[in-house]
Design a protein around this motif. Structure first.
Motif, mmCIF file in Angstrom:
data_model
loop_
_atom_site.group_PDB
_atom_site.id
_atom_site.type_symbol
_atom_site.label_atom_id
_atom_site.label_comp_id
_atom_site.label_asym_id
_atom_site.label_seq_id
_atom_site.Cartn_x
_atom_site.Cartn_y
_atom_site.Cartn_z
ATOM 1 N N HIS A 137 0.820 -1.207 0.000
ATOM 2 C CA HIS A 137 0.000 0.000 0.000
ATOM 3 C C HIS A 137 0.852 1.254 0.000
ATOM 4 O O HIS A 137 0.680 2.138 0.845
ATOM 5 N N LEU A 179 -3.332 2.412 15.198
ATOM 6 C CA LEU A 179 -3.705 3.345 14.128
ATOM 7 C C LEU A 179 -3.344 2.772 12.759
ATOM 8 O O LEU A 179 -3.718 3.331 11.736
ATOM 9 N N ALA A 199 -17.083 9.831 19.307
ATOM 10 C CA ALA A 199 -16.136 9.995 18.179
ATOM 11 C C ALA A 199 -16.118 11.442 17.693
ATOM 12 O O ALA A 199 -15.114 11.925 17.191
ATOM 13 N N LYS A 218 -14.399 16.394 20.566
ATOM 14 C CA LYS A 218 -12.963 16.726 20.475
ATOM 15 C C LYS A 218 -12.234 16.429 21.781
ATOM 16 O O LYS A 218 -11.047 16.171 21.784
ATOM 17 N N ARG A 251 -11.862 7.077 19.028
ATOM 18 C CA ARG A 251 -11.989 7.162 17.579
ATOM 19 C C ARG A 251 -12.696 5.915 17.085
ATOM 20 O O ARG A 251 -12.561 4.846 17.684
ATOM 21 N N LEU A 252 -13.422 6.069 15.974
ATOM 22 C CA LEU A 252 -14.077 4.901 15.388
ATOM 23 C C LEU A 252 -13.002 4.092 14.673
ATOM 24 O O LEU A 252 -12.525 4.468 13.605
ATOM 25 N N MET A 253 -12.604 2.978 15.257
ATOM 26 C CA MET A 253 -11.575 2.139 14.644
ATOM 27 C C MET A 253 -12.107 1.561 13.334
ATOM 28 O O MET A 253 -13.271 1.174 13.235
ATOM 29 N N PHE A 262 -12.241 3.385 10.618
ATOM 30 C CA PHE A 262 -12.745 4.484 9.791
ATOM 31 C C PHE A 262 -11.641 5.505 9.560
ATOM 32 O O PHE A 262 -10.816 5.749 10.432
ATOM 33 N N HIS A 311 -8.754 7.436 6.698
ATOM 34 C CA HIS A 311 -7.506 6.998 6.060
ATOM 35 C C HIS A 311 -6.672 8.229 5.734
ATOM 36 O O HIS A 311 -7.196 9.268 5.365
ATOM 37 N N ARG A 312 -5.357 8.086 5.875
ATOM 38 C CA ARG A 312 -4.456 9.205 5.598
ATOM 39 C C ARG A 312 -4.503 9.594 4.110
ATOM 40 O O ARG A 312 -4.363 10.762 3.775
ATOM 41 N N ARG A 344 -10.243 -1.122 -1.463
ATOM 42 C CA ARG A 344 -10.159 -2.469 -0.869
ATOM 43 C C ARG A 344 -11.407 -2.756 -0.015
ATOM 44 O O ARG A 344 -11.856 -3.888 0.104
ATOM 45 N N LYS A 370 -15.657 15.088 7.245
ATOM 46 C CA LYS A 370 -14.262 14.713 7.547
ATOM 47 C C LYS A 370 -13.785 13.560 6.676
ATOM 48 O O LYS A 370 -12.682 13.053 6.840
ATOM 49 N N ASP A 414 -9.498 -2.197 7.314
ATOM 50 C CA ASP A 414 -9.475 -2.890 8.614
ATOM 51 C C ASP A 414 -10.871 -3.073 9.198
ATOM 52 O O ASP A 414 -11.069 -3.933 10.054
ATOM 53 N N PHE A 454 -2.608 -9.518 8.934
ATOM 54 C CA PHE A 454 -2.266 -8.330 8.131
ATOM 55 C C PHE A 454 -0.777 -8.415 7.738
ATOM 56 O O PHE A 454 -0.410 -8.191 6.589
ATOM 57 N N ARG A 501 0.939 -8.338 4.106
ATOM 58 C CA ARG A 501 1.799 -7.201 3.745
ATOM 59 C C ARG A 501 3.229 -7.582 3.454
ATOM 60 O O ARG A 501 3.989 -6.820 2.847
#
Ligand code: SDX
Length: 394
Positions: A195, A229, A258, A261, A266-268, A270, A272-273, A281, A322, A329, A350, A354
């Motif tokens: 990736h 993360l 989520a 602030k 965080r919503l795991m 969800f 992506h950078r 995918r 956002k 994942d 994973f 990878r």
């Protein structure tokens, strides 16, 4: 500008790297390996063929692939002295920690080769050994953590079914190789194969740039992937769904968390950078999740919670604004759970997927003689200060 650094794993101080392996377009949701789309590869290829493509740049002809894959299967056994290292790990050790230690230990048993431009045959053998032994080490890490007897590899099996046998077969129970499950596993591993410059691949390039061996660079990649993360997110997704389930399925409460602030939640699974519209995918893996759960007749309440979360995330203005869409994942954990893997093995799966990407990027970086990684920084600390004359050391 505080603490800004650029990760220089490529040409001197350009702050980026060049690569021919994988192309991503985050806006258009495009993912290609050596020019082939992830959709085509997931649908038409096998994991080992994609591994060959990533590492050597071309799809292999039938004879080349047959020779390569049978060579890999012949090397799938692990040195008995490495097996003994397992005995030193407590059953509470996380399989990712066991795996990274064992991959590093391979350097003690197999000569390190570091220059594909000089000793390509030695490098090819190192690559074969690593691809061959990681599934065995992964399955053994699991069995060891369960205090179960190790299942040895069988070179007559194909790559994926060999891993599944080592994972689930034991002296009381055989493991029947269901073609639908093998197809799903091949697809899952393909979807994780590479990736671009993700955290763990960049780590492999950085460590490899100091002329550490491929084994050591991949061990570093395993450790980078472990974080919640990054690759650890697939385990964190299931743990998040289980937390929501234990809280009476109160999804709205966790959606509010989520958005808050001041709440670190965080919503795991969800966001992506790079992908700011959709992760290509995820579309493929979501269909695989539906197919597998239908095939296995699994009616998993966590999946119902997952689907409600997904519906909200795809419609709620906060998440839409956002651009927080389900990533790879989010669905992989649900499939792994349905296939019977314990959550602590999800990130190991994973890593198995990878591995070809890490190998391909390490090999490319060494072939391109990319310089040692030496990120620079913007210094934001104190200016010069004199040591007080009258000070006596505390
Ligand atoms: C992988 O790089 C790769 O290619 C990785 C990977 C691969 O194949 O190698 O694709 C695999 O690692 C997928 C990502 C798995 N991680 C998770 O699912 C963990 C949850 N997601 C995040 O923590 C986050 O979305 C990241 C780390 C994935 C991406 O972070 P970004 O792009 O740096 O986003 P950010 O941290 O700058 O957040 C932008 C905004 C922030 O709000 P503001 O400060 O702007 O108000 O979005 C919010 C964040 O708070 N946000 C989230 C969120 N992710 C970002 N809010 C709630 N839940 C989330 N998951």
């Amino acid at each position: 500008t505080s603490g800004l650094i650029t990760l220089d794993v490529g040409f001197k101080n350009t702050g980026s790297t060049t690569s021919n392996v994988t192309f991503l377009d985050g806006e258009k949701g495009i993912l290609r390996h050596r020019g082939y789309s992830i959709e085509d590869l997931a649908e038409k290829s096998s994991f080992l063929e994609v591994a060959y493509l990533l590492i050597y740049g071309e799809l292999p002809d039938a004879q080349t692939f047959e020779n390569w894959s049978s060579r890999i299967m012949k090397h799938s056994l692990v040195h008995e002295d490495i097996r003994k290292i397992f005995d030193g790990f407590p059953s509470t050790a996380h399989p990712m920690g066991v795996l990274s230690s064992l991959v590093t230990s391979l350097t003690a048993f197999h000569p390190e080769s570091i220059d594909p431009n000089r000793d390509s045959a030695a490098i090819d053998l190192t690559i074969v050994r690593l691809l061959a032994k990681l599934p065995t080490l992964a399955a053994w890490s699991f069995k060891n953590s369960q205090g179960l007897p190790l299942e040895y590899p069988n070179a007559k099996n194909d790559y994926v079914s060999n891993f599944m046998q080592m994972m689930f077969k034991n002296k009381h129970m055989d493991y029947d190789v269901d073609p639908v499950i093998m197809d799903a596993m091949n697809k899952l591993l393909i979807l994780h194969a590479d990736h671009e410059q993700n955290c763990s691949a960049a780590t492999v390039r950085v460590v490899g740039s100091s002329l550490s061996s491929l084994y050591v660079a991949v061990s570093a990649g395993i450790n980078a992937l472990w974080g919640s993360l990054h690759g650890g997110a697939n385990q964190a997704v299931i743990e998040m769904l289980e937390t929501i389930q234990a809280d009476g399925g109160n999804i709205d409460k966790f959606i509010a968390k989520a958005k808050d602030k001041n709440d670190p939640f965080r919503l795991m699974g969800f966001g992506h950078r790079v992908y700011k519209n959709f992760d290509p995918r995820s579309r493929i893996i979501k269909k695989a999740a539906d197919d597998i759960l239908d095939r296995l007749g699994v009616n998993d309440p966590l999946l119902d919670i997952a689907k409600k979360l997904e519906d909200i995330a795809l419609t709620d203005p906060y998440f839409v604004e956002k651009k927080l869409y389900p990533n790879v994942d989010f669905y992989s954990g649900i499939i792994y759970k349905a296939l019977g893997f314990p959550t602590e093995m999800f990130t190991v799966l994973f890593a198995l997927g990878r591995l070809p990407g890490w190998i391909a990027q390490w090999k490319e970086s060494r072939e391109m003689v990319q310089p040692i990684s030496r990120p620079r920084q913007v210094y934001t600390g104190e200016t010069h200060r004199a040591y007080p004359e009258d000070r006596t050391v505390a």
